[in-house]
Design a protein around this motif. Structure first.
Motif, PDB file in Angstrom:
ATOM      1  N   GLU A   1     -60.371 -15.527 -53.949  1.00  0.00           N
ATOM      2  CA  GLU A   1     -60.298 -14.169 -54.063  1.00  0.00           C
ATOM      3  C   GLU A   1     -61.035 -13.651 -55.337  1.00  0.00           C
ATOM      4  N   LEU A   2     -60.870 -14.148 -56.530  1.00  0.00           N
ATOM      5  CA  LEU A   2     -61.603 -13.663 -57.746  1.00  0.00           C
ATOM      6  C   LEU A   2     -63.134 -13.583 -57.207  1.00  0.00           C
ATOM      7  N   ALA A   3     -63.769 -14.602 -56.599  1.00  0.00           N
ATOM      8  CA  ALA A   3     -65.140 -14.364 -56.189  1.00  0.00           C
ATOM      9  C   ALA A   3     -65.425 -13.437 -55.216  1.00  0.00           C
ATOM     10  N   ASN A   4     -64.572 -13.052 -54.249  1.00  0.00           N
ATOM     11  CA  ASN A   4     -64.716 -11.823 -53.520  1.00  0.00           C
ATOM     12  C   ASN A   4     -64.587 -10.661 -54.206  1.00  0.00           C
ATOM     13  N   HIS A   5     -63.877 -10.608 -55.256  1.00  0.00           N
ATOM     14  CA  HIS A   5     -63.599  -9.193 -55.892  1.00  0.00           C
ATOM     15  C   HIS A   5     -64.832  -9.159 -56.826  1.00  0.00           C
ATOM     16  N   LEU A   6     -65.420  -9.983 -57.188  1.00  0.00           N
ATOM     17  CA  LEU A   6     -66.448 -10.083 -58.162  1.00  0.00           C
ATOM     18  C   LEU A   6     -67.689  -9.432 -57.475  1.00  0.00           C
ATOM     19  N   ASP A   7     -67.792 -10.024 -56.402  1.00  0.00           N
ATOM     20  CA  ASP A   7     -68.918  -9.611 -55.284  1.00  0.00           C
ATOM     21  C   ASP A   7     -68.925  -8.098 -54.747  1.00  0.00           C
ATOM     22  N   LYS A   8     -67.533  -7.698 -54.621  1.00  0.00           N
ATOM     23  CA  LYS A   8     -67.625  -6.211 -54.322  1.00  0.00           C
ATOM     24  C   LYS A   8     -67.681  -5.089 -55.269  1.00  0.00           C
ATOM     25  N   ILE A   9     -67.792  -5.770 -56.675  1.00  0.00           N
ATOM     26  CA  ILE A   9     -68.072  -4.830 -57.704  1.00  0.00           C
ATOM     27  C   ILE A   9     -69.465  -4.892 -58.251  1.00  0.00           C
ATOM     28  N   GLY A  10     -70.204  -5.745 -57.637  1.00  0.00           N
ATOM     29  CA  GLY A  10     -71.336  -5.859 -57.713  1.00  0.00           C
ATOM     30  C   GLY A  10     -71.820  -6.922 -58.929  1.00  0.00           C
ATOM     31  N   ARG A  11     -70.824  -7.762 -59.351  1.00  0.00           N
ATOM     32  CA  ARG A  11     -71.181  -8.914 -60.189  1.00  0.00           C
ATOM     33  C   ARG A  11     -71.178 -10.282 -59.365  1.00  0.00           C
ATOM     34  N   SER A  12     -72.301 -10.049 -58.501  1.00  0.00           N
ATOM     35  CA  SER A  12     -72.558 -11.300 -57.592  1.00  0.00           C
ATOM     36  C   SER A  12     -73.014 -12.481 -58.140  1.00  0.00           C
ATOM     37  N   GLU A  13     -73.806 -12.386 -59.155  1.00  0.00           N
ATOM     38  CA  GLU A  13     -74.048 -13.880 -59.806  1.00  0.00           C
ATOM     39  C   GLU A  13     -72.762 -14.502 -60.460  1.00  0.00           C
ATOM     40  N   GLU A  14     -71.795 -13.799 -60.858  1.00  0.00           N
ATOM     41  CA  GLU A  14     -70.750 -14.216 -61.100  1.00  0.00           C
ATOM     42  C   GLU A  14     -69.920 -14.833 -60.134  1.00  0.00           C
ATOM     43  N   ALA A  15     -69.937 -14.270 -59.203  1.00  0.00           N
ATOM     44  CA  ALA A  15     -69.329 -14.455 -57.854  1.00  0.00           C
ATOM     45  C   ALA A  15     -70.008 -15.858 -57.455  1.00  0.00           C
ATOM     46  N   VAL A  16     -71.251 -16.032 -57.496  1.00  0.00           N
ATOM     47  CA  VAL A  16     -71.844 -17.352 -57.072  1.00  0.00           C
ATOM     48  C   VAL A  16     -71.332 -18.608 -58.061  1.00  0.00           C
ATOM     49  N   LYS A  17     -71.044 -18.421 -59.217  1.00  0.00           N
ATOM     50  CA  LYS A  17     -70.417 -19.386 -60.224  1.00  0.00           C
ATOM     51  C   LYS A  17     -68.879 -19.596 -59.748  1.00  0.00           C
ATOM     52  N   VAL A  18     -68.329 -18.579 -59.412  1.00  0.00           N
ATOM     53  CA  VAL A  18     -66.871 -18.970 -59.196  1.00  0.00           C
ATOM     54  C   VAL A  18     -66.758 -19.613 -57.790  1.00  0.00           C
ATOM     55  N   GLY A  19     -67.635 -19.080 -56.925  1.00  0.00           N
ATOM     56  CA  GLY A  19     -67.639 -19.747 -55.586  1.00  0.00           C
ATOM     57  C   GLY A  19     -68.124 -21.065 -55.580  1.00  0.00           C
ATOM     58  N   GLU A  20     -69.149 -21.558 -56.391  1.00  0.00           N
ATOM     59  CA  GLU A  20     -69.421 -22.922 -56.623  1.00  0.00           C
ATOM     60  C   GLU A  20     -68.258 -23.740 -57.024  1.00  0.00           C
ATOM     61  N   GLU A  21     -67.533 -23.209 -57.946  1.00  0.00           N
ATOM     62  CA  GLU A  21     -66.351 -24.079 -58.255  1.00  0.00           C
ATOM     63  C   GLU A  21     -65.371 -24.266 -57.549  1.00  0.00           C
ATOM     64  N   THR A  22     -65.276 -22.996 -56.649  1.00  0.00           N
ATOM     65  CA  THR A  22     -64.269 -23.029 -55.502  1.00  0.00           C
ATOM     66  C   THR A  22     -64.301 -24.138 -54.393  1.00  0.00           C
ATOM     67  N   ILE A  23     -65.697 -24.213 -54.148  1.00  0.00           N
ATOM     68  CA  ILE A  23     -66.139 -25.474 -53.168  1.00  0.00           C
ATOM     69  C   ILE A  23     -65.896 -26.876 -53.744  1.00  0.00           C
ATOM     70  N   GLN A  24     -66.486 -26.768 -55.053  1.00  0.00           N
ATOM     71  CA  GLN A  24     -66.257 -28.034 -55.586  1.00  0.00           C
ATOM     72  C   GLN A  24     -64.915 -28.849 -55.579  1.00  0.00           C
ATOM     73  N   MET A  25     -63.703 -27.670 -55.896  1.00  0.00           N
ATOM     74  CA  MET A  25     -62.229 -27.968 -55.601  1.00  0.00           C
ATOM     75  C   MET A  25     -61.840 -28.180 -54.118  1.00  0.00           C
ATOM     76  N   ARG A  26     -62.390 -27.576 -53.194  1.00  0.00           N
ATOM     77  CA  ARG A  26     -62.311 -27.713 -52.070  1.00  0.00           C
ATOM     78  C   ARG A  26     -62.522 -29.038 -51.394  1.00  0.00           C
ATOM     79  N   ARG A  27     -63.755 -29.336 -51.923  1.00  0.00           N
ATOM     80  CA  ARG A  27     -64.224 -30.735 -51.382  1.00  0.00           C
ATOM     81  C   ARG A  27     -63.225 -31.891 -51.749  1.00  0.00           C
TER      82      ARG A  27
END
Length: 501
Positions: free
Chosen positions: A253-279
């Motif tokens: 959810e945080l990654a999605n919100h960061l992306d929506k306010i234009g902080r897409s680079e931060e969204a990438v980092k949070v998204g990568e951590e999310t994927i690591q956990m979900r793996r």
């Protein structure tokens, strides 16, 4: 022994057997044997119903309790529709008890109402869930006035649940107010007993972040989401296996919100951590967590695309497609729309990296899937078919292939049909598709046909200011289907709420 004694002298021993069966059902449920609990619980209810005919005053409370418990067991075994009916009966009986002795029975009525609201929510009866949830909150406010130490946690829970139900009915502004009150209460409770109440606070903070996002208060959503994540990290440090799934949801959810306010680079980092956990979660339980991994891969590909890292978007998008193919093989009706969405996004990433032939091939597969979905439910899926055909036409035209005209004509035909149903929504989209078709015709040296289409565009634009805005040079794919994290979602809804016993 109890059954034998009851067979010999039913009037003497039936009360004891009923009590024993009720207690056995409770034990079976607490040890995870809910199917057996439901079977035994049903038998206990039948016995109390028999006893009630002989002595209503004595056994009425017992039957109401057994009905409440049986509804819980039915819910846990997936028999939620039955749980609704049994739960309604328990509520009705407890209302009658409250009329006779309010102070004694009001807490139990609140408990049964709380559970019934959850059953309504799970069966998609959201308005009824709100109504019952509001009554639960009202009762628990009354109880808190008399005994705040005992009932404040219950009120916090009921406020949290009511906010969820309001969100289901798209009343997000009201949900924000309710969940803010729940957060305030749970902060107070954490101050007194963090070990007991930290989880509740984390859940309410997470829900508040979601509702803030839905109401457009994205900066606040990010701030609250970060706090919810910190709480969840503390819980994960104590019990990783139990709390890791919730932490991964909060990060997504945080990654999605960061992306929506234009902080897409931060969204990438949070998204990568999310994927690591979900793996990691998929390694523990593939069937449960693979859909969430697919969702996070889909989102991360979008974040990569947003930050201009198209090759990485392709790589992650391909893995998302692979995940949804596996899911669709087992549950085609459930995951076909998600597979179609991930393929559609992948085609766009391929097109952006100059791999147009592959984009066309995947685009054709998406169209085929969407046609299949339209056969099942035309109203829901026809707009999606229009968008996927639109994308295919774009890719074909980019390669200089005249088939773009034929596909573009199909797109226009679909949006003509949709405009008849909802002109306000679909007329601007029709204008965009007509504009594109005119371009395809011109590229195919059919200038006279292109001129006719442009005349129609002028008529449509004059009929709609919204259509005029859409016609002013926006990129076609941006207008209709540009990949967005909010659209990368799974079909269906999995509730993790359980009734309270």
């Amino acid at each position: 022994m109890g059954r034998e004694l009851t067979e010999k002298d039913r009037s003497t021993h039936l009360p004891n057997l009923s009590l024993y069966l009720h207690s056995l059902a409770v034990y079976l449920n607490t040890t995870g044997r809910s199917e057996e609990a439901a079977k035994v619980g049903e038998e206990a209810v039948h016995m109390y119903q028999e006893l009630l005919e002989k002595d209503r005053n004595t056994y009425f409370p017992n039957l109401s309790l057994s009905l409440h418990e049986l509804a819980v067991y039915l819910d846990k075994t997936g028999r939620v529709e039955e749980a609704v009916e049994v739960g309604k009966e328990a509520v009705q009986m407890r209302r009658e008890l409250v009329e006779k002795d309010r102070s004694t029975h009001l807490p139990n009525l609140a408990l049964s109402l709380c559970s019934l609201s959850i059953y309504f929510d799970k069966t998609g009866r959201f308005e009824e869930a709100v109504k019952v949830g509001e009554e639960t909150v009202q009762i628990r406010r009354e109880l808190v006035k008399k005994d705040p130490i005992t009932y404040l946690p219950h009120l916090g829970l009921s406020l949290h649940e009511l906010a969820i139900f309001l969100g289901e009915t798209e009343r997000s502004d009201e949900a924000v107010k309710i969940i803010e009150e729940a957060v305030q209460m749970r902060r107070e409770l954490v101050g007194k007993d963090p070990n007991t109440h930290l989880l509740g606070l984390g859940l309410s903070l997470g829900s508040l972040a979601i509702f803030l996002g839905r109401t457009g208060r994205l900066e606040e959503a990010v701030k609250i989401g970060e706090e919810a994540i910190q709480v969840s990290r503390d819980l994960v440090n104590k019990d990783r296996n139990t709390y890791l799934p919730n932490l991964s949801r909060l990060l997504q959810e945080l990654a999605n919100h960061l992306d929506k306010i234009g902080r897409s680079e931060e969204a990438v980092k949070v998204g990568e951590e999310t994927i690591q956990m979900r793996r990691e979660l998929v390694e523990m339980d593939r069937n449960t967590h693979l859909p969430d991994l697919g969702l996070s891969l889909c989102s991360l590909a979008i974040f990569f695309n947003r930050t201009g890292r198209s090759e990485e978007a392709v790589r992650v998008g391909e893995e998302a497609v692979q995940v949804f193919r596996e899911l669709a093989e087992k549950h085609r009706n459930t995951y076909l729309p998600s597979l179609s969405r991930s393929l559609n996004d992948l085609a766009w990433y391929l097109y952006k990296t100059g791999r147009s032939e592959e984009a066309v091939e995947i685009g054709e597969e998406v169209v085929q899937m969407d046609r299949e979905s339209v056969e099942k439910d035309r109203t829901i899926h026809l707009p999606k078919l229009g968008r996927s055909l639109n994308d295919l036409a774009l890719y074909l035209d980019g390669m200089g292939r005249s088939e773009a005209v034929e596909v573009g004509e199909q797109v226009v035909a679909i949006y003509r049909e949709l405009v008849l149903e909802d002109p306000e929504t679909h007329l601007p989209q029709l204008v965009v598709t007509l504009k594109s078709l005119a371009d395809y015709l011109r590229n195919a040296y059919r200038d006279e046909d292109a001129s006719k289409i442009r005349e129609e565009i002028s008529t449509s634009v004059n009929a709609s200011p919204k259509a005029r805005q859409r016609a002013n040079g926006q990129e076609l794919h941006t207008v209709l289907t540009y990949p967005s994290s909010s659209g990368c979602t799974l079909v269906g809804r999995n509730s993790n709420k359980s009734a309270v016993t």
